[in-house]
Design a protein around this motif. Sequence first.
Motif, mmCIF file in Angstrom:
data_model
loop_
_atom_site.group_PDB
_atom_site.id
_atom_site.type_symbol
_atom_site.label_atom_id
_atom_site.label_comp_id
_atom_site.label_asym_id
_atom_site.label_seq_id
_atom_site.Cartn_x
_atom_site.Cartn_y
_atom_site.Cartn_z
ATOM 1 N N TYR A 151 0.849 -1.205 0.000
ATOM 2 C CA TYR A 151 0.000 0.000 0.000
ATOM 3 C C TYR A 151 0.886 1.257 0.000
ATOM 4 O O TYR A 151 1.626 1.517 0.963
ATOM 5 N N GLY A 152 0.790 2.024 -1.074
ATOM 6 C CA GLY A 152 1.682 3.159 -1.310
ATOM 7 C C GLY A 152 1.832 4.135 -0.142
ATOM 8 O O GLY A 152 2.954 4.381 0.318
ATOM 9 N N PRO A 153 0.725 4.699 0.374
ATOM 10 C CA PRO A 153 0.875 5.705 1.443
ATOM 11 C C PRO A 153 1.566 5.152 2.705
ATOM 12 O O PRO A 153 2.322 5.858 3.372
ATOM 13 N N TYR A 154 1.324 3.876 3.009
ATOM 14 C CA TYR A 154 1.948 3.259 4.193
ATOM 15 C C TYR A 154 3.448 3.072 3.934
ATOM 16 O O TYR A 154 4.287 3.418 4.767
ATOM 17 N N ALA A 155 3.786 2.579 2.733
ATOM 18 C CA ALA A 155 5.197 2.351 2.389
ATOM 19 C C ALA A 155 5.972 3.675 2.446
ATOM 20 O O ALA A 155 7.068 3.743 3.003
ATOM 21 N N ARG A 156 5.372 4.734 1.913
ATOM 22 C CA ARG A 156 6.093 6.014 1.877
ATOM 23 C C ARG A 156 6.255 6.606 3.277
ATOM 24 O O ARG A 156 7.295 7.166 3.610
ATOM 25 N N ALA A 157 5.235 6.441 4.117
ATOM 26 C CA ALA A 157 5.351 6.934 5.505
ATOM 27 C C ALA A 157 6.493 6.211 6.219
ATOM 28 O O ALA A 157 7.257 6.804 6.987
ATOM 29 N N MET A 158 6.633 4.916 5.902
ATOM 30 C CA MET A 158 7.648 4.100 6.581
ATOM 31 C C MET A 158 9.076 4.529 6.257
ATOM 32 O O MET A 158 9.969 4.377 7.077
ATOM 33 N N VAL A 159 9.283 5.062 5.047
ATOM 34 C CA VAL A 159 10.636 5.454 4.664
ATOM 35 C C VAL A 159 11.119 6.554 5.607
ATOM 36 O O VAL A 159 12.214 6.480 6.192
ATOM 37 N N LYS A 160 10.282 7.548 5.826
ATOM 38 C CA LYS A 160 10.674 8.659 6.697
ATOM 39 C C LYS A 160 10.770 8.174 8.158
ATOM 40 O O LYS A 160 11.708 8.505 8.874
ATOM 41 N N ILE A 161 9.826 7.358 8.551
ATOM 42 C CA ILE A 161 9.816 6.868 9.933
ATOM 43 C C ILE A 161 11.093 6.075 10.225
ATOM 44 O O ILE A 161 11.720 6.244 11.278
ATOM 45 N N CYS A 162 11.518 5.232 9.274
ATOM 46 C CA CYS A 162 12.716 4.412 9.503
ATOM 47 C C CYS A 162 13.961 5.268 9.697
ATOM 48 O O CYS A 162 14.824 4.927 10.514
ATOM 49 N N LYS A 163 14.053 6.367 8.954
ATOM 50 C CA LYS A 163 15.232 7.227 9.113
ATOM 51 C C LYS A 163 15.279 7.744 10.551
ATOM 52 O O LYS A 163 16.331 7.783 11.180
ATOM 53 N N GLU A 164 14.112 8.138 11.063
ATOM 54 C CA GLU A 164 14.092 8.676 12.425
ATOM 55 C C GLU A 164 14.333 7.571 13.462
ATOM 56 O O GLU A 164 15.021 7.788 14.462
ATOM 57 N N GLU A 165 13.811 6.375 13.178
ATOM 58 C CA GLU A 165 14.004 5.273 14.133
ATOM 59 C C GLU A 165 15.493 4.905 14.253
ATOM 60 O O GLU A 165 15.937 4.465 15.302
ATOM 61 N N SER A 166 16.252 5.095 13.163
ATOM 62 C CA SER A 166 17.688 4.770 13.242
ATOM 63 C C SER A 166 18.383 5.702 14.232
ATOM 64 O O SER A 166 19.246 5.264 14.993
ATOM 65 N N PHE A 167 18.000 6.975 14.201
ATOM 66 C CA PHE A 167 18.562 7.911 15.179
ATOM 67 C C PHE A 167 18.173 7.477 16.602
ATOM 68 O O PHE A 167 18.987 7.487 17.520
ATOM 69 N N HIS A 168 16.928 7.040 16.753
ATOM 70 C CA HIS A 168 16.467 6.624 18.089
ATOM 71 C C HIS A 168 17.279 5.432 18.603
ATOM 72 O O HIS A 168 17.630 5.351 19.770
ATOM 73 N N GLN A 169 17.538 4.509 17.683
ATOM 74 C CA GLN A 169 18.253 3.295 18.094
ATOM 75 C C GLN A 169 19.665 3.662 18.540
ATOM 76 O O GLN A 169 20.157 3.184 19.555
ATOM 77 N N ARG A 170 20.298 4.562 17.788
ATOM 78 C CA ARG A 170 21.673 4.948 18.140
ATOM 79 C C ARG A 170 21.711 5.739 19.440
ATOM 80 O O ARG A 170 22.617 5.597 20.254
ATOM 81 N N GLN A 171 20.690 6.556 19.641
ATOM 82 C CA GLN A 171 20.567 7.307 20.882
ATOM 83 C C GLN A 171 20.505 6.346 22.066
ATOM 84 O O GLN A 171 21.198 6.500 23.073
ATOM 85 N N GLY A 172 19.729 5.263 21.925
ATOM 86 C CA GLY A 172 19.595 4.283 23.009
ATOM 87 C C GLY A 172 20.881 3.502 23.221
ATOM 88 O O GLY A 172 21.314 3.281 24.359
ATOM 89 N N TYR A 173 21.492 3.094 22.104
ATOM 90 C CA TYR A 173 22.713 2.284 22.220
ATOM 91 C C TYR A 173 23.819 3.111 22.868
ATOM 92 O O TYR A 173 24.606 2.593 23.671
ATOM 93 N N GLU A 174 23.859 4.383 22.560
ATOM 94 C CA GLU A 174 24.903 5.240 23.148
ATOM 95 C C GLU A 174 24.718 5.365 24.666
ATOM 96 O O GLU A 174 25.684 5.363 25.427
ATOM 97 N N ILE A 175 23.468 5.441 25.106
ATOM 98 C CA ILE A 175 23.207 5.468 26.560
ATOM 99 C C ILE A 175 23.708 4.150 27.182
ATOM 100 O O ILE A 175 24.395 4.146 28.210
ATOM 101 N N MET A 176 23.397 3.037 26.523
ATOM 102 C CA MET A 176 23.819 1.734 27.047
ATOM 103 C C MET A 176 25.341 1.640 27.085
ATOM 104 O O MET A 176 25.919 1.098 28.025
ATOM 105 N N MET A 177 25.999 2.187 26.056
ATOM 106 C CA MET A 177 27.460 2.118 25.990
ATOM 107 C C MET A 177 28.082 2.891 27.157
ATOM 108 O O MET A 177 29.012 2.420 27.804
ATOM 109 N N THR A 178 27.523 4.063 27.419
ATOM 110 C CA THR A 178 28.039 4.887 28.518
ATOM 111 C C THR A 178 27.878 4.134 29.845
ATOM 112 O O THR A 178 28.801 4.063 30.654
#
Length: 318
Positions: free
Chosen positions: A145-172
């Motif tokens: 479904y086009g609108p869902y797929a396109r929303a996911m592209v932007k969401i995934c970019k932001e989720e990658s930042f979130h994941q790194r933010q969390g991993y960095e806290i864990m690393m510290t």
Amino acid sequence: MTKEMDMMEQFQQYVDGENKVEPKHWMPEAYRKTLIRQISQHAHSEVVGMLPEANWITRAPSLRRKVALLAKVQDEAGHGLYLYSAAETLAADRKDMIDDLLSGKAKYSSIFNYPTPTWADIGAIGWLVDGAAIANQVMLCRTSYGPYARAMVKICKEESFHQRQGYEIMMTLAKGSPEQKKMAQDALNRWWWPSLMMFGPTDEHSPNSAQSMKWKIKRKSNDELREEFIDKTVPQAEYLNLTIPDKDLKWNEDRQSYDHGEIDWDEFYNVIKGRGKCNKQRMAARNKAHEEGAWVREAANAYAEKQEARKQKQKGAA
Ligand code: FAQ
């Protein structure tokens, strides 16, 4: 062959040809309903998902951590809004979807019914929960479904930042004092199994998977994604020198993947039936926020009415 069957067949061929279905295309009613179910549950998850982390915004250990967490939680609100909009393109009514969430009728991800007692839980959520969300959502960037797929592209970019933010806290924390390392390990112990449950029941017990895979709404099965997540995350835990709380976790040379211990499916079904540790608290918080936001919705409606009246007046004058 009836006309309906003919259209169904054409639809399946269209999807099999890797074409995107768009809002104005003909689609089987069950395809539309499945998407509304999945997208609205996804939107609710993003919105309820703000609550466990928002709990720590005022107590983040530094200004830098506070700014990053604030940005992350705001992103989740944005994801919820894109997803409600994507569901609206299927003729779902936003008010109905939100009413279903607030009344407890609609589901949202099981993961957000667990508490966040320490700062390390914020690290574990970013690392594991966003990590699991990405595994699932990268696959959804290719959903039919086009609108869902396109929303996911932007969401995934932001989720990658979130994941790194969390991993960095864990690393510290993992490289900090013995107390900090213990906090990190305890948080991993709390979030590991619930993160695996995020992918949903096993393929054998997943009633929606077969049809959703056929329509290419889902491109990988619940178990496939869960295994991908485990294979990716175990080396990350090793790098942190933390132990995954699963004594049966073992690399399987033949499958080139990890074997893992049994998931507590009773716990999963209890949580999705509303009997998790924080279900009541989460719903009370969402209802309170909705009531307190009534004046914003009223103001936005009043503004829209004023704009519309002005437009009509100008049309009349022309
Ligand atoms: N929790 O037949 P299946 C995030 C339900 S976003 C609750 O396998 P399906 C971002 C399922 O709905 C996280 N319910 O279902 C973030 C169905 O019930 P129904 C959310 C669950 O749809 C990070 C029943 O069990 N992501 O984390 C769960 O084919 C950090 C049978 O299951 C999405 O929603 C569960 N874990 O596959 C935000 C992604 N699992 O409706 C803040 C989109 C299953 O028949 C902080 N959704 N159920 O009554 C999907 O990919 C799919 O819907 C699945 C489930 C894979 C979740």
